[in-house]
Every structure is written in C-alpha cells, then in structure tokens.
Design an enzyme around this catalytic site. Structure first.
Site, PDB file in Angstrom:
ATOM      1  N   GLU A   1       0.827  -1.204   0.000  1.00 57.51           N
ATOM      2  CA  GLU A   1       0.000   0.000   0.000  1.00 57.51           C
ATOM      3  C   GLU A   1       0.861   1.254   0.000  1.00 57.51           C
ATOM      4  O   GLU A   1       1.957   1.260   0.558  1.00 57.51           O
ATOM      5  CB  GLU A   1      -0.868   0.022   1.259  1.00 57.51           C
ATOM      6  CG  GLU A   1      -1.876  -1.085   1.282  1.00 57.51           C
ATOM      7  CD  GLU A   1      -2.554  -1.216   2.625  1.00 57.51           C
ATOM      8  OE1 GLU A   1      -2.743  -0.191   3.304  1.00 57.51           O
ATOM      9  OE2 GLU A   1      -2.886  -2.352   2.990  1.00 57.51           O
TER      10      GLU A   1
ATOM     11  N   CYS B   1       3.210   8.349   1.818  1.00 51.88           N
ATOM     12  CA  CYS B   1       3.637   7.354   2.794  1.00 51.88           C
ATOM     13  C   CYS B   1       3.844   6.045   2.043  1.00 51.88           C
ATOM     14  O   CYS B   1       2.937   5.570   1.367  1.00 51.88           O
ATOM     15  CB  CYS B   1       2.549   7.203   3.862  1.00 51.88           C
ATOM     16  SG  CYS B   1       2.902   5.900   5.050  1.00 51.88           S
TER      17      CYS B   1
ATOM     18  N   CYS C   1       5.348  -7.669   7.784  1.00 53.84           N
ATOM     19  CA  CYS C   1       6.320  -7.122   8.731  1.00 53.84           C
ATOM     20  C   CYS C   1       6.587  -8.165   9.818  1.00 53.84           C
ATOM     21  O   CYS C   1       5.685  -8.896  10.212  1.00 53.84           O
ATOM     22  CB  CYS C   1       5.755  -5.847   9.363  1.00 53.84           C
ATOM     23  SG  CYS C   1       6.912  -5.034  10.489  1.00 53.84           S
TER      24      CYS C   1
ATOM     25  N   CYS D   1       4.116  -5.735  16.228  1.00 50.58           N
ATOM     26  CA  CYS D   1       3.387  -4.761  17.050  1.00 50.58           C
ATOM     27  C   CYS D   1       1.931  -5.222  17.111  1.00 50.58           C
ATOM     28  O   CYS D   1       1.295  -5.419  16.069  1.00 50.58           O
ATOM     29  CB  CYS D   1       3.478  -3.367  16.432  1.00 50.58           C
ATOM     30  SG  CYS D   1       5.174  -2.787  16.296  1.00 50.58           S
TER      31      CYS D   1
ATOM     32  N   CYS E   1      -1.023  -3.393  15.139  1.00 53.36           N
ATOM     33  CA  CYS E   1      -0.777  -2.985  13.752  1.00 53.36           C
ATOM     34  C   CYS E   1      -1.231  -4.057  12.769  1.00 53.36           C
ATOM     35  O   CYS E   1      -0.918  -5.237  12.936  1.00 53.36           O
ATOM     36  CB  CYS E   1       0.709  -2.700  13.574  1.00 53.36           C
ATOM     37  SG  CYS E   1       1.152  -2.278  11.880  1.00 53.36           S
TER      38      CYS E   1
ATOM     39  N   CYS F   1      -1.966   1.520   8.029  1.00 50.97           N
ATOM     40  CA  CYS F   1      -1.182   0.795   7.045  1.00 50.97           C
ATOM     41  C   CYS F   1      -1.430  -0.702   7.205  1.00 50.97           C
ATOM     42  O   CYS F   1      -1.545  -1.218   8.299  1.00 50.97           O
ATOM     43  CB  CYS F   1       0.291   1.116   7.168  1.00 50.97           C
ATOM     44  SG  CYS F   1       0.877   1.118   8.850  1.00 50.97           S
TER      45      CYS F   1
END
Ligand code: SAH
Length: 351
Positions: A96, A109, A116, A120, A123, A340
């Site tokens: 994205e 951004c 990832c 976290c 997230c 995100c």
C-alpha cells in the site's frame, strides 16, 4: 499468480548502474540522466515518450527493462483528499502507498516490505508476518504511481514518510538507494529534510542510517516508556530494549544534528495514563526529542482502540510541561482504511 519476471525493473538500477549500462551499450553515460528525468520528473509511462533519447537506445532499453512492475488493484479517495493505492506486485503480493494533502504539502507514505516481522500487536501490517523485502525499484514505484495521481505538472510530491507496511531499517540496503533517488536533484529532487524514515528501533541500523550522512529524518516508534510495557506492545522489543534504542537515538542526533521524533500510538487503558506520560517525560528529559502522539487507527482484527481526545491532550500537556515538545498527529483518510496494512490484509483474506 502472474508471470515470472523476465526483464529487469529499471528503477532497481542506481543512476551509476544505468550510466554503466548505457556505456556498455555503446551510448554516452549522460543518457542515463535523460531517462531518469523523464521517468521521475516528467511522469512518462513508456520509453517511447522519452523524445530526446535516440530511438535505437529506446529500443535497447525496452528489450532489457520494464519501467513499472506493479498493477493498481485498488484506488481509494477519501473525502479529505487522501488517496490510497493497493498495488499488486509481479509475484502477486500486495503493498500500500498513500498520498496526503495538507495546504501546499503533498506527503506520500510508502511501504518497504511485504508484511512485517516486528510484531506490534495493534498494527495490521504485521498480522500475517513478514513475506519479503521490497526491491529498490518496488519502493520507488510507489512514489511514481502516487506522483502520477497529481493533476498538474506544478503539483509535486513535497514530503515523503517511510511509514507504510514493513520495517524500513530491516530493508536498509534496498531502501537507501531508493531514498537517495528521491533526494537526487536530477530525479525527484525532494530535500533530505522532507524525507522521514520511521523505525521500530533497530539500534545498529539507526547508526548505519546516521553514518549514511544524507540528513534524512528519523522517527522512532516507542509507544511505551519502559520495557515491561513495550514488550507487551512490540514483540521485537524483547531482544532490544528501550535503553538501547534511546542510546542509538542519542548517537543519531549527535552525528546528524537532526532532532529525533518519537512516535507513540495511544492505546486506551494500556499506555495512555498520566503515569505513562510522566515516565516518558522522565526518560526523554534532556534529550533533543519531539513526541508525536498518534491516535490509534481502528483495525477490526486487533480490538485495540484509541482514547478520547481529552486524554491525548492531557498526555501531550504532561510532556510539554516537562520540557518535551509533543504534538498529536492529525488523522487522515479515516474513511478509507488508512491504517497501514489494512487494505493488503483485506486482499489477502479474499484470496
Ligand atoms: N515499522 C516502522 C514503520 C511503519 S509503521 C515503525 O515501526 O515505525 C508507522 C507508524 O504507524 C508506527 O509508529 C506504527 O507503530 C504506527 N501504527 C501501526 N499501526 C497503527 C494503527 N493501527 N494506528 C495508528 N498507528 C499505527
């Protein structure tokens, strides 16, 4: 899934590498700059539009390189002018990229990885783990695609935040040539001070970025004033620790003279108390730092939510009173799944 790549992505080559390729093809190296100017400065979609590049060279370039590698899978436009692209990469993975408008500023951004691995808990990007790094060209292409959404030649991208999907500093070898191209006068020409790289806090890589010496801004996602709390919110903290991150941030400031921003996502009932604010203020005391409080973007899969605005303001006031400047980030694109990783997650869940 789509075809296996046959051609090299042009933006995977640095300026120097493209100049060398031109020389090897019997052309003068300045042709590389011409090609890059068309691609980065003039928004062309094909080699054929590069009029001052000799036709013979254009044909050679076409045989060897692709200008773009991604398809736009979804394009969302928010009522506040924020636009978001879901790009499908050559291997079928998704990333994205977002364009935000604020007065004269056009901030983009961008993502650096597919998924990832930092873990976290609040997230969306990390929910399915890390799939792979993006290449330099795949990072740059997000900018090229967003730049082409701007309606007039005068309207240009002014700021870049590397805060999309992924941990940028875990992909530093591919990221640095990309941001250097954004910064390069003959390419995008965006000032180093208008480029910000956000990290979960990888101390060695933070020092590497400082040593790179270009003056990019660093933002560190702290989210908690101590390890006990941070370990619960950011899985990777277990192996790093707040103290090591703050020491690396100090070194970054010393080496670059650039004030480090600490990001802090406010999560109701978890890290938003006055006690947390005071402890954070204590930890940052005497440091040349700035805290950016981020109102949590709701991610339905995680169940966390942000506190009311009064709590955020109170948190900021405690920091300010203790001498640490604090701002509350403005929410953008609230109506288009702006957190995100949300769109990618949806795309993954549909396949
Ligand atoms: N991995 C990097 C950069 C990507 S995330 C980092 O950790 O900094 C950019 C910022 O958005 C980070 O501060 C991240 O913690 C925050 N963030 C992630 N999910 C969010 C959400 N749902 N709402 C608000 N901020 C979020």
């Amino acid at each position: 899934m789509s075809d296996t790549p046959s051609k090299t992505l042009l933006t995977d080559l640095t300026r120097e590498a493209l100049a060398e390729w031109c020389e090897a093809a019997g052309e003068r190296p300045f042709r590389a700059d011409q090609v890059r100017r068309w691609l980065f400065g003039k928004r062309v979609e094909s080699f054929d539009e590069m009029h001052d590049v000799p036709a013979k060279l254009r044909d050679r370039l076409k045989e060897e390189f692709d200008l773009f590698t991604s398809e736009i899978d979804r394009h969302q436009v928010s009522s506040d002018g924020t636009e978001k692209l879901l790009l499908r990469l050559r291997d079928g993975e998704h990333v994205e990229a977002v364009l935000m408008r604020e007065e004269k500023r056009r901030t983009v951004c961008i993502s650096t990885q597919v998924g990832c691995g930092m873990g976290c808990v609040f997230c969306a990007s990390g929910l399915l783990g890390l799939r792979r790094n993006l290449s330099t060209g795949e990072i740059l292409e997000q900018i090229l695609r967003l730049d082409r959404l701007l309606p007039s030649a005068e309207e240009r991208i002014t700021n870049v935040v590397v805060m999309g999907i992924g941990e940028p500093l875990a992909n530093l070898p591919n990221l640095l040539p990309a941001v250097d191209t954004l910064n390069e006068k003959g390419a995008m020409g965006i000032g180093a001070r208008r480029i910000t790289i956000s990290t979960v806090g990888l101390p060695d890589r933070m020092r590497e970025l400082a040593a790179h010496g270009k003056g990019y801004n660093l933002a560190v996602s702290l989210h908690a004033p101590n390890d006990e709390l941070r370990n619960r919110l950011v899985a990777v903290n277990d192996k790093i620790g707040v103290e090591a991150i703050l020491a690396a941030a100090d070194d970054f400031f010393e080496k670059t003279g650039r004030r480090v921003t600490f990001e802090y996502v406010l999560l109701e009932g978890l890290n938003d108390s006055a006690a947390c604010a005071s402890e954070l203020a204590e930890r940052l005391r005497g440091r040349n730092a700035h805290v950016n409080l981020i109102p949590m973007n709701r991610v339905s899969e995680t169940g966390f939510r942000g506190p009311p605005m009064e709590i955020a303001k109170h948190f900021a006031a405690i920091l300010e009173k203790a001498g640490t400047p604090a701002t509350i980030r403005k929410k953008k694109g609230a109506d288009i799944d702006a957190a995100c990783g949300q769109l990618r997650l949806e795309a993954e869940q549909q396949t």
